[in-house]
Design an enzyme around this catalytic site. Structure first.
Site, short mmCIF file in Angstrom:
data_model
loop_
_atom_site.label_atom_id
_atom_site.label_comp_id
_atom_site.label_asym_id
_atom_site.label_seq_id
_atom_site.Cartn_x
_atom_site.Cartn_y
_atom_site.Cartn_z
CB CYS A 113 -0.95 0.01 1.19
SG CYS A 113 -2.12 -1.34 1.15
CG HIS A 250 -3.06 3.74 1.57
ND1 HIS A 250 -3.56 3.34 0.35
CD2 HIS A 250 -3.18 2.66 2.40
CE1 HIS A 250 -3.96 2.08 0.44
NE2 HIS A 250 -3.75 1.66 1.67
CG ASN A 280 -6.65 -0.49 0.83
OD1 ASN A 280 -5.90 -0.08 -0.06
ND2 ASN A 280 -6.21 -0.93 1.99
N1 ACO Z 1 -19.00 -7.84 8.13
C1 ACO Z 1 -19.57 -8.02 9.33
N2 ACO Z 1 -18.86 -8.35 10.43
C2 ACO Z 1 -17.54 -8.48 10.30
C3 ACO Z 1 -16.89 -8.31 9.08
C4 ACO Z 1 -17.68 -7.97 7.97
N3 ACO Z 1 -17.15 -7.78 6.74
N4 ACO Z 1 -15.57 -8.51 9.27
C5 ACO Z 1 -15.39 -8.79 10.55
N5 ACO Z 1 -16.58 -8.78 11.20
C6 ACO Z 1 -16.85 -9.04 12.60
C7 ACO Z 1 -15.73 -9.79 13.27
O1 ACO Z 1 -15.85 -11.18 13.04
C8 ACO Z 1 -15.93 -9.41 14.72
O2 ACO Z 1 -16.97 -10.21 15.25
P1 ACO Z 1 -16.85 -10.83 16.74
O3 ACO Z 1 -16.78 -9.62 17.62
O4 ACO Z 1 -18.09 -11.61 16.84
O5 ACO Z 1 -15.58 -11.62 16.71
C9 ACO Z 1 -16.44 -7.98 14.66
O6 ACO Z 1 -16.90 -7.79 13.30
C10 ACO Z 1 -15.37 -6.95 14.97
O7 ACO Z 1 -14.18 -7.30 14.24
P2 ACO Z 1 -12.87 -6.44 14.36
O8 ACO Z 1 -11.83 -7.07 13.52
O9 ACO Z 1 -12.54 -6.19 15.78
O10 ACO Z 1 -13.38 -5.08 13.73
P3 ACO Z 1 -12.63 -3.72 13.62
O11 ACO Z 1 -13.45 -2.68 14.25
O12 ACO Z 1 -11.19 -3.84 14.04
O13 ACO Z 1 -12.67 -3.46 12.06
C11 ACO Z 1 -11.19 -3.61 10.19
C12 ACO Z 1 -12.04 -4.36 11.19
C13 ACO Z 1 -12.11 -2.74 9.36
C14 ACO Z 1 -10.46 -4.58 9.30
C15 ACO Z 1 -10.21 -2.73 10.96
O14 ACO Z 1 -9.51 -3.48 11.92
C16 ACO Z 1 -9.23 -2.07 10.06
O15 ACO Z 1 -9.56 -1.25 9.24
N6 ACO Z 1 -7.96 -2.37 10.22
C17 ACO Z 1 -6.92 -1.77 9.43
C18 ACO Z 1 -6.59 -2.67 8.34
C19 ACO Z 1 -6.53 -2.03 7.02
O16 ACO Z 1 -7.05 -1.00 6.75
N7 ACO Z 1 -5.87 -2.73 6.17
C20 ACO Z 1 -5.75 -2.36 4.84
C21 ACO Z 1 -4.44 -2.77 4.33
S1 ACO Z 1 -3.17 -2.03 5.21
C22 ACO Z 1 -3.28 -0.50 4.80
O17 ACO Z 1 -3.59 -0.24 3.70
C23 ACO Z 1 -3.03 0.45 5.84
#
Ligand code: ACO
Length: 323
Positions: A113, A250, A280
């Site tokens: 990224c 980004h 993304n």
């Molecule tokens: N739809 C519905 N529920 C979902 C989904 C989905 N697509 N994905 C996960 N969940 C559920 C999980 O299973 C979890 O359920 P549980 O509590 O029963 O276990 C709940 O939602 C919360 O999951 P978390 O992973 O804690 O959610 P979070 O608030 O952290 O959001 C996310 C997840 C959006 C991936 C976040 O962590 C994030 O944005 N992280 C950064 C990663 C990123 O942006 N990466 C991109 C590449 S790196 C870069 O470009 C910077």
């Protein structure tokens, strides 16, 4: 001194738009969850015949047209991508060929990224080192093809697309009032490899593999790493958040963007956000966002613009330029 000045910009997106609602029939998710956690409302997904090279070529042609130049004017084609058409030759050489170029040189750069920030920084060195006068810097990706479409924690986050800049070496005063790239700060730390990676490759599995991510772990590190390199860019140029006209981050997640801007004291109206439209798109996200904001008249010649990214590796970086 010579500065690498933005002479043109362009972008390309696949034909097919996929709104969040459509993903509800593929994995157990909801439009509400995706919007609330990421800010993403839709993404573009490549169809038959659309590849990283074809999207990159389209973006390159748009950037050349915007610059009033032709492929004959370009010395280097530099493509940031983690989703090349082939393991080799480089997608950059593929695009060079598609543009009808048999002169100059072309290569790919892979920093996930952060790829576009790394690529602009690298192009700047080639220009200032005298190897190239004009560089086509392209960020192009088809992440849809390395996603596990059964994994709702990753497949809802990414999209496909491409963006490009034409950078040109121009004689300048050597002050921060100059147009062009003013400073670049790149970082990486492989101890974080397991948090965001692809579980395949030519030398391990012999397959392309799928993206794997510990989203919460990535999130935890993102804001600190991003703000750290932006502070380094401000310090190196003796500038502050107040001097900035635009932050073009980004586009990974709205919460990371907002959190970083808030920590730096950059008001929301100075932040370009396109994650809602594109998802993304990894190395393509910054040039896509630049094309939107320059195209609608927000980013104007002379504006001070900060680019930043963080991604797999981890890699991260910031680059300050005057548009
Ligand atoms: N739809 C519905 N529920 C979902 C989904 C989905 N697509 N994905 C996960 N969940 C559920 C999980 O299973 C979890 O359920 P549980 O509590 O029963 O276990 C709940 O939602 C919360 O999951 P978390 O992973 O804690 O959610 P979070 O608030 O952290 O959001 C996310 C997840 C959006 C991936 C976040 O962590 C994030 O944005 N992280 C950064 C990663 C990123 O942006 N990466 C991109 C590449 S790196 C870069 O470009 C910077």
């Amino acid at each position: 001194m010579i500065r690498s000045v933005v002479r043109g910009y362009g972008a390309a997106l696949p034909k097919r738009v996929v709104p969040n609602k459509e993903l509800e029939s593929i994995v157990e998710t909801s439009d509400e969850w995706i919007v609330q956690r990421t800010g993403i409302r839709q993404r573009y997904i490549a169809g038959e015949g659309e590849t990283t090279a074809s999207l990159g070529e389209q973006a390159a042609r748009a950037a050349l047209e915007n610059a009033g130049l032709t492929p004959d004017d370009i010395d280097l084609v530099l493509v940031a991508t983690s989703t090349p058409d082939n393991t080799f030759p480089a997608t950059a050489v593929n695009i060079q060929n598609r543009l009808g170029m048999t002169h100059g040189y072309a290569f790919d750069l892979q920093a996930v990224c952060s790829g576009f920030v790394y690529a602009v920084a690298t192009a700047d060195l080639h220009i200032r080192g005298g190897m190239a006068k004009r560089v086509l810097v392209i960020g192009a990706e088809t992440f849809s093809r390395i996603l596990d479409w059964k994994d709702r924690t990753t497949c809802v986050l990414f999209g496909d697309g491409a963006g490009a800049l034409v950078l040109e070496g121009q004689e300048s005063e050597g002050t921060i009032a100059d147009r062009g790239v003013l400073t670049a700060h790149l970082r990486s730390d492989g101890t974080h490899k397991e948090k965001l990676y692809v579980d395949g490759g030519p030398s391990t599995t012999g397959t392309v593999g799928h993206l794997r991510m510990e989203g919460r772990e990535v999130f935890k590190h993102a804001v600190g790493m991003i703000t750290d390199v932006i502070e380094a860019a401000f310090a190196a140029t003796d500038t502050t958040a107040e001097d900035l006209d635009w932050l073009v981050p980004h586009q990974a997640n709205r919460r990371i963007i907002d959190g970083s801007a808030k920590k730096l004291g950059i008001p929301p109206e100075k932040v370009v956000v396109t994650v809602d439209l594109h998802g993304n798109t990894s190395a393509a996200s910054i040039p896509l966002a630049l094309s939107v904001a320059a195209g609608d008249g927000r980013i104007k010649q002379g504006d001070l613009v900060m680019l930043e990214a963080m991604g797999g590796g981890f890699t991260w970086g910031a680059l300050l330029l005057r548009w």
